[in-house]
Design a protein around this motif. Structure first.
Motif, PDB file in Angstrom:
ATOM      1  N   UNK A  83      46.298  87.001 -18.984  1.00  0.00           N
ATOM      2  CA  UNK A  83      46.619  88.196 -18.203  1.00  0.00           C
ATOM      3  C   UNK A  83      48.052  88.207 -17.671  1.00  0.00           C
ATOM      4  N   UNK A  84      48.747  89.296 -17.976  1.00  0.00           N
ATOM      5  CA  UNK A  84      50.152  89.448 -17.563  1.00  0.00           C
ATOM      6  C   UNK A  84      50.307  89.324 -16.053  1.00  0.00           C
ATOM      7  N   UNK A  85      49.369  89.977 -15.318  1.00  0.00           N
ATOM      8  CA  UNK A  85      49.499  89.998 -13.848  1.00  0.00           C
ATOM      9  C   UNK A  85      49.369  88.609 -13.243  1.00  0.00           C
ATOM     10  N   UNK A  86      48.776  87.671 -13.992  1.00  0.00           N
ATOM     11  CA  UNK A  86      48.625  86.297 -13.504  1.00  0.00           C
ATOM     12  C   UNK A  86      49.818  85.436 -13.958  1.00  0.00           C
ATOM     13  N   UNK A  87      50.262  85.702 -15.197  1.00  0.00           N
ATOM     14  CA  UNK A  87      51.340  84.883 -15.763  1.00  0.00           C
ATOM     15  C   UNK A  87      52.714  85.203 -15.160  1.00  0.00           C
ATOM     16  N   UNK A 116      56.853  69.421  -3.214  1.00  0.00           N
ATOM     17  CA  UNK A 116      56.108  69.337  -4.483  1.00  0.00           C
ATOM     18  C   UNK A 116      54.623  69.645  -4.274  1.00  0.00           C
ATOM     19  N   UNK A 117      54.063  69.142  -3.184  1.00  0.00           N
ATOM     20  CA  UNK A 117      52.645  69.374  -2.895  1.00  0.00           C
ATOM     21  C   UNK A 117      52.382  70.869  -2.653  1.00  0.00           C
ATOM     22  N   UNK A 118      53.256  71.500  -1.872  1.00  0.00           N
ATOM     23  CA  UNK A 118      53.092  72.936  -1.588  1.00  0.00           C
ATOM     24  C   UNK A 118      53.170  73.753  -2.875  1.00  0.00           C
ATOM     25  N   UNK A 119      54.115  73.418  -3.717  1.00  0.00           N
ATOM     26  CA  UNK A 119      54.262  74.156  -4.982  1.00  0.00           C
ATOM     27  C   UNK A 119      53.005  73.972  -5.844  1.00  0.00           C
ATOM     28  N   UNK A 120      52.444  72.763  -5.814  1.00  0.00           N
ATOM     29  CA  UNK A 120      51.205  72.525  -6.570  1.00  0.00           C
ATOM     30  C   UNK A 120      50.084  73.415  -6.026  1.00  0.00           C
ATOM     31  N   UNK A 121      50.010  73.548  -4.678  1.00  0.00           N
ATOM     32  CA  UNK A 121      48.981  74.420  -4.063  1.00  0.00           C
ATOM     33  C   UNK A 121      49.230  75.874  -4.471  1.00  0.00           C
ATOM     34  N   UNK A 122      50.497  76.270  -4.502  1.00  0.00           N
ATOM     35  CA  UNK A 122      50.844  77.647  -4.907  1.00  0.00           C
ATOM     36  C   UNK A 122      50.306  77.940  -6.308  1.00  0.00           C
ATOM     37  N   UNK A 123      50.517  76.986  -7.218  1.00  0.00           N
ATOM     38  CA  UNK A 123      50.042  77.201  -8.592  1.00  0.00           C
ATOM     39  C   UNK A 123      48.515  77.160  -8.669  1.00  0.00           C
ATOM     40  N   UNK A 124      47.899  76.368  -7.789  1.00  0.00           N
ATOM     41  CA  UNK A 124      46.427  76.351  -7.744  1.00  0.00           C
ATOM     42  C   UNK A 124      45.923  77.736  -7.333  1.00  0.00           C
ATOM     43  N   UNK A 125      46.595  78.357  -6.346  1.00  0.00           N
ATOM     44  CA  UNK A 125      46.223  79.717  -5.909  1.00  0.00           C
ATOM     45  C   UNK A 125      46.389  80.711  -7.063  1.00  0.00           C
ATOM     46  N   UNK A 126      47.492  80.570  -7.789  1.00  0.00           N
ATOM     47  CA  UNK A 126      47.735  81.490  -8.910  1.00  0.00           C
ATOM     48  C   UNK A 126      46.610  81.387  -9.945  1.00  0.00           C
ATOM     49  N   UNK A 178      43.669  80.669  -9.395  1.00  0.00           N
ATOM     50  CA  UNK A 178      42.440  81.259  -8.839  1.00  0.00           C
ATOM     51  C   UNK A 178      42.604  82.762  -8.611  1.00  0.00           C
ATOM     52  N   UNK A 179      43.712  83.321  -9.102  1.00  0.00           N
ATOM     53  CA  UNK A 179      43.976  84.753  -8.946  1.00  0.00           C
ATOM     54  C   UNK A 179      44.162  85.170  -7.496  1.00  0.00           C
ATOM     55  N   UNK A 180      44.707  84.307  -6.682  1.00  0.00           N
ATOM     56  CA  UNK A 180      44.937  84.644  -5.277  1.00  0.00           C
ATOM     57  C   UNK A 180      46.441  84.770  -5.029  1.00  0.00           C
ATOM     58  N   UNK A 181      46.820  85.961  -4.582  1.00  0.00           N
ATOM     59  CA  UNK A 181      48.249  86.243  -4.393  1.00  0.00           C
ATOM     60  C   UNK A 181      48.522  86.753  -2.988  1.00  0.00           C
ATOM     61  N   UNK A 182      49.769  86.943  -2.686  1.00  0.00           N
ATOM     62  CA  UNK A 182      50.172  87.473  -1.381  1.00  0.00           C
ATOM     63  C   UNK A 182      51.677  87.524  -1.333  1.00  0.00           C
ATOM     64  N   UNK A 183      52.249  87.597  -0.126  1.00  0.00           N
ATOM     65  CA  UNK A 183      53.701  87.535   0.014  1.00  0.00           C
ATOM     66  C   UNK A 183      54.411  88.731  -0.569  1.00  0.00           C
ATOM     67  N   UNK A 184      55.616  88.500  -1.061  1.00  0.00           N
ATOM     68  CA  UNK A 184      56.465  89.559  -1.598  1.00  0.00           C
ATOM     69  C   UNK A 184      57.020  89.125  -2.952  1.00  0.00           C
ATOM     70  N   UNK A 185      57.776  90.028  -3.584  1.00  0.00           N
ATOM     71  CA  UNK A 185      58.272  89.750  -4.927  1.00  0.00           C
ATOM     72  C   UNK A 185      59.024  88.410  -4.982  1.00  0.00           C
ATOM     73  N   UNK A 186      58.819  87.708  -6.065  1.00  0.00           N
ATOM     74  CA  UNK A 186      59.360  86.356  -6.341  1.00  0.00           C
ATOM     75  C   UNK A 186      58.654  85.257  -5.534  1.00  0.00           C
ATOM     76  N   UNK A 187      57.990  85.633  -4.449  1.00  0.00           N
ATOM     77  CA  UNK A 187      57.273  84.657  -3.615  1.00  0.00           C
ATOM     78  C   UNK A 187      55.859  85.202  -3.444  1.00  0.00           C
TER      79      UNK A 187
END
Lengths: 439, 70
Positions: free
Chosen positions: A39-43, A89-99, A101-110
């Motif tokens: 899915x584009x919206x996830x990638x 590094x740990x936070x970035x790993x959590x960010x990708x885990x959220x992605x 799981x299809x969980x988003x938030x924040x603003x563009x680029x973040x």
């Protein structure tokens, strides 16, 4: 400092950015068949975040390793920096885990849940304390790269906070106010990481040429102040399309050009002073710096054109904006960082097999990037013409001829993935080869 | 690059936009949003729609490289 771990982390981010970029381009072109598989919206958020974190992590790791070579960072400061890197590094790993799981938030680029900006901020603050204490203890702060590194680290903090200013309700109450702040903050943030990356480029040039004056003459200091004004004011062309005061456009147009002049001047003085011997000795790292120079010229032209409001009217929101972003982040930032990492892992002393593979990867990446970049420019010109001159309202009709250009763009993306992949793989091999491990 | 959504509500009408968001199209994915999420998205797009028009009017080029809207 466990710099190898951070370098590996940065290179992994680059590889993820490339992979997600290629997959999302095909998902965009063939949504009927691929939108449920990839899915584009996830990638897209994965691609953008990975690219962003590659550049920031790579820039910081490079400047820390080089700083440590100039003057050894004390153990207490190293501890702080290591803690900062671990949280990062740990936070970035959590960010990708959220992605995933299809969980988003924040603003563009973040585009991750905004609470994750808190550990990122904490990490950067610790880095600033550790690096700041080291920086203030330096006996010689005169070389411009030292000043540029410190400027980049400080201004990243300021622009990161600015990027999160939408948490204040007053900012969110007006859509135009929020968009203006977002685009402004992201524009300035590019200036902040450019300070860190161009500082690294300058450091490598000094080391390769053996000429300290490259980083300590009047001309480069003047250009530094011009680039600092650029960092603070060159975001004007990001907001031409939102209601702003007219003078902002003219001031930003004038200032936005100076950052490019600054870098050209740096490389030109480097070229004239570097002997053939040194060029051959550090061939691979030098090649990346030369590539960044070529990409700088191409993107300089594009940036100047885009900064003219009458042209920006047609290019804003088209693929030309993407060409500008891709050209600078891949062609300039990534090339310098790969040159820097190559320099750190002593790629020019690597076994012939590794050097040959990196050179092949380099050649594939350059050719692919050129096709990739030209496709975006042509697609952007076509879109601008069809939407602003022909006034085609229906999006699919307007985009019809552009899709064929984007197919070539997606294929070039595969070339980029393959070429860069070869470089990354062989850098990792070299990074963990026995001789380096003992140093 | 996707279409400009600034004035999508006034150009497509709210009900059409709501259907597109809820079920997707050939190219646009169905994001499986519940009714509340669709309502929130439509309210957000309606709010943005009221901020102005995204299309820049015809203009004359000024000698400085700027443009003056007719």
């Amino acid at each position: 400092m466990r710099y190898k771990v951070y370098l590996v982390f940065s290179l992994v981010m680059l590889q993820v950015a490339l992979l997600c970029g290629v997959l999302s381009s095909f998902s965009f072109l063939y949504p009927e068949t691929l939108k449920n598989i990839v899915p584009f919206q996830q990638l897209r958020p994965m691609h953008v975040s990975a690219a962003l974190f590659w550049i920031i992590s790579g820039a910081v790791t490079s400047l820390l390793v080089h700083s440590n070579h100039v003057a050894v960072i004390k153990t207490a400061n190293k501890r702080l920096i290591n803690t900062a890197a671990g949280i990062w590094a740990l936070t970035i790993s959590v960010i990708f885990a959220y992605y995933t799981m299809n969980k988003y938030g924040g603003r563009e680029y973040w585009e991750f849940p905004p609470w994750l900006c808190v550990p990122l901020l904490l990490s950067w603050t610790l880095l600033m304390i550790g690096y700041g204490r080291h920086w203030f203890s330096l006996k010689n702060k005169k070389p411009l790269y030292q000043i540029m590194w410190a400027t980049g680290v400080l201004f990243f903090l300021l622009t990161f906070i600015e990027q999160n200013i939408w948490h204040i309700a007053w900012i969110r109450q007006s859509y135009i106010r929020e968009v203006t702040m977002q685009w402004k903050a992201n524009g300035s943030m590019v200036g902040a990481w450019n300070q860190m990356i161009y500082g690294t480029s300058l450091y490598i040039m000094v080391k390769m040429s053996g000429d300290k004056s490259i980083a300590e003459n009047k001309k480069v200091y003047i250009f530094y102040f011009l680039s600092l004004s650029n960092l603070m004011f060159n975001w004007g062309h990001h907001i031409y399309n939102v209601p702003t005061a007219g003078w902002v456009r003219h001031v930003s147009y004038f200032i936005s050009m100076t950052e490019w002049l600054f870098f050209i001047s740096m490389i030109q003085s480097f070229k004239s002073k570097t002997s053939e011997y040194h060029r051959h000795k550090h061939l691979i790292s030098y090649k990346f710096i030369i590539a960044s120079e070529v990409w700088l010229f191409l993107n300089l032209l594009l940036a100047i054109m885009m900064s003219i409001p009458a042209i920006n009217k047609y290019t804003h929101g088209t693929h030309i904006t993407v060409a500008h972003a891709m050209g600078t982040t891949i062609g300039i930032n990534t090339m310098i960082l790969l040159g820097s990492i190559g320099y750190i892992c002593k790629i020019d002393t690597a076994p012939v097999k590794i050097k040959k593979a990196v050179t092949t990867g380099y050649n594939i990446a350059q050719v692919s990037l050129l096709i990739f970049w030209l496709c975006l420019v042509v697609a952007g010109l076509t879109k601008g013409y069809r939407s602003c001159v022909l006034h085609i309202k229906d999006f699919q009709t307007m985009m019809a001829p552009i899709y064929s250009i984007l197919k070539l763009f997606a294929i070039a993306g595969i070339g980029l993935l393959a070429g860069m992949g070869m470089i990354i793989y062989n850098y990792l091999k070299q990074l963990y080869n026995k001789r380096l491990r003992h140093e | 690059m996707g279409p400009d959504l600034t004035n999508i509500i006034s150009s497509k009408a709210e009900n059409n936009a709501r259907t597109f968001i809820k079920y997707g199209t050939g190219k646009m994915p169905n994001l499986h949003l519940n009714d509340e999420e669709v309502d929130n998205l439509v309210a957000y797009l309606s709010w943005i729609d009221k901020t102005g028009k995204s299309e820049v009017n015809d203009s004359n080029i000024h000698w400085t490289g700027s443009y003056i809207i007719k």
